[in-house]
Scaffold this motif. Structure first.
Motif, short mmCIF file in Angstrom:
data_model
loop_
_atom_site.label_atom_id
_atom_site.label_comp_id
_atom_site.label_asym_id
_atom_site.label_seq_id
_atom_site.Cartn_x
_atom_site.Cartn_y
_atom_site.Cartn_z
N TRP A 128 0.81 -1.22 0.00
CA TRP A 128 0.00 0.00 0.00
C TRP A 128 0.85 1.27 0.00
N ASN A 129 2.14 1.13 -0.18
CA ASN A 129 3.03 2.29 -0.37
C ASN A 129 2.84 3.32 0.75
N VAL A 130 3.38 2.98 1.93
CA VAL A 130 3.27 3.88 3.08
C VAL A 130 4.64 4.52 3.31
N PRO A 131 4.93 5.61 2.62
CA PRO A 131 6.28 6.17 2.68
C PRO A 131 6.69 6.65 4.07
N LYS A 132 5.72 7.18 4.84
CA LYS A 132 6.09 7.69 6.17
C LYS A 132 6.52 6.56 7.09
N PHE A 133 5.80 5.44 7.00
CA PHE A 133 6.18 4.29 7.83
C PHE A 133 7.55 3.75 7.41
N ALA A 134 7.77 3.73 6.09
CA ALA A 134 9.08 3.28 5.60
C ALA A 134 10.19 4.21 6.09
N LEU A 135 9.88 5.51 6.16
CA LEU A 135 10.88 6.47 6.64
C LEU A 135 11.20 6.23 8.12
N ILE A 136 10.18 5.87 8.91
CA ILE A 136 10.41 5.57 10.33
C ILE A 136 11.32 4.35 10.47
N ILE A 137 11.06 3.33 9.65
CA ILE A 137 11.90 2.12 9.69
C ILE A 137 13.33 2.46 9.33
N LEU A 138 13.49 3.26 8.27
CA LEU A 138 14.84 3.62 7.84
C LEU A 138 15.56 4.45 8.90
N SER A 139 14.85 5.38 9.55
CA SER A 139 15.48 6.22 10.57
C SER A 139 15.92 5.39 11.76
N SER A 140 15.10 4.40 12.16
CA SER A 140 15.51 3.54 13.26
C SER A 140 16.68 2.65 12.87
N ARG A 141 16.80 2.36 11.56
CA ARG A 141 17.91 1.53 11.09
C ARG A 141 19.23 2.29 11.09
N ILE A 142 19.20 3.57 10.79
CA ILE A 142 20.44 4.33 10.65
C ILE A 142 20.80 5.11 11.91
N THR A 143 19.89 5.16 12.90
CA THR A 143 20.21 5.86 14.14
C THR A 143 21.29 5.10 14.90
N PRO A 144 22.35 5.76 15.35
CA PRO A 144 23.40 5.06 16.09
C PRO A 144 22.85 4.42 17.36
#
Length: 302
Positions: A128-144
């Motif tokens: 369903w192409n949820v870009p905001k949720f994908a952004l949250i996942i990416l931010s948690s992945r790259i946060t030290p």
């Protein structure tokens, strides 16, 4: 101001005729040497990339088989009499088997929770192409990870989760859950939409479509993301010191325990590190095809 005539418009819209590219003579010198040059370049690049990594493993394994005299010698000993004393010290001076079981339980627990939470999340993002949720996942992945260390230590101390499997699995989810979710998004995006829509037309609910249609089709990606997530959890060290205790210490702690103030047992460290790396290397080699494909798709799509 002048006006553009129909003849001028047709001239502008007419396709530009390109000159045909010159065809090389198959018997020319360049064509005959191009293939061998590419092969030589490929293997040269392969050697440049692999040698530094393989040398690290070579140095670690050989150090684990050296005596303290050979390890502390002024010059590196390329030839020496191998000994298993360092491996014997690992098992005699530490509870290495218990550390390995702790790492196995914590990595498996974090992986199972990542499946339960991350797979539906990845499917939702891809379907369903949820870009905001994908952004949250990416931010948690790259946060030290150090960002979470102090708040989580205070929170876990007050909640009584220090030195517990629940606490260790929770902190390892910071590493495993975003990784599994992010990799699986790419695999779910590869699914043909027609198949999923056909299941819906046949009366399957969203959950049944996800469980019975989508998941079996991405089993290769599931294997790849699971292995990568397990390896990252197996090697994770940052939270093991403050969050774990005597009953939940993991393998990286076993390696760290051979370092004390004013004394470092390099031979035992190398032996413990070798024992810690071997299962991971064997696991990666067993499913290398899935891992390479999963990381390649994640890199391209991600």
């Amino acid at each position: 101001m002048g006006t553009t005539t129909d003849t001028e418009r047709s001239d502008e819209m007419a396709p530009v005729e390109r000159e045909p590219r010159p065809v090389r003579d198959p018997n020319s010198t360049w064509v005959r040497v191009r293939g061998p040059l590419r092969t030589i370049g490929f293997y040269t690049l392969l050697v440049v990339v692999l040698v530094p990594f393989l040398f690290v493993f070579y140095y670690m394994v050989t150090t684990s088989l050296m005596s303290p005299v050979d390890i502390t010698a002024a010059d590196h000993q390329w030839t020496f009499t191998p000994t298993l004393d360092n491996y014997r010290a690992v098992f005699e001076q530490t509870d290495f088997v218990r550390f390995a079981l702790n790492s196995l339980v914590i990595a498996a627990g974090a992986l199972v929770i990542s499946w339960v939470v991350g797979l539906p999340a990845a499917y939702a993002v891809a379907r369903w192409n949820v870009p905001k949720f994908a952004l949250i996942i990416l931010s948690s992945r790259i946060t030290p990870g150090i960002t979470f260390l102090i708040p989580w230590f205070i929170l876990f101390s007050r909640a009584g989760l220090i030195d517990s499997y629940r606490g260790m699995i929770a902190v390892h989810l910071i590493v495993v859950l975003p990784l599994v979710t992010w990799l699986m998004i790419s695999f779910f995006e590869e699914l043909p939409t027609e198949v999923l829509e056909s299941a819906a037309v046949d009366g399957a609910s969203v959950f049944r479509t996800f469980l019975l249609v989508a998941l079996p089709m991405v089993r290769g990606g599931l294997v790849a993301s699971s292995i990568v997530g397990f390896i990252f959890s197996w090697n994770h060290f940052m939270f093991s010191i403050p969050i774990s205790g005597r009953s939940t210490e993991t393998l990286p702690v076993a390696v760290f325990n051979f370092m004390s103030y004013g004394q470092v047992n390099w031979g035992a460290i190398a032996a413990a590190a070798t024992l810690m790396v071997l299962p991971v290397v064997a696991m990666a080699l067993a499913v290398q095809r899935h891992i390479v494909r999963g990381l390649a798709i994640g890199a391209v799509k991600g």
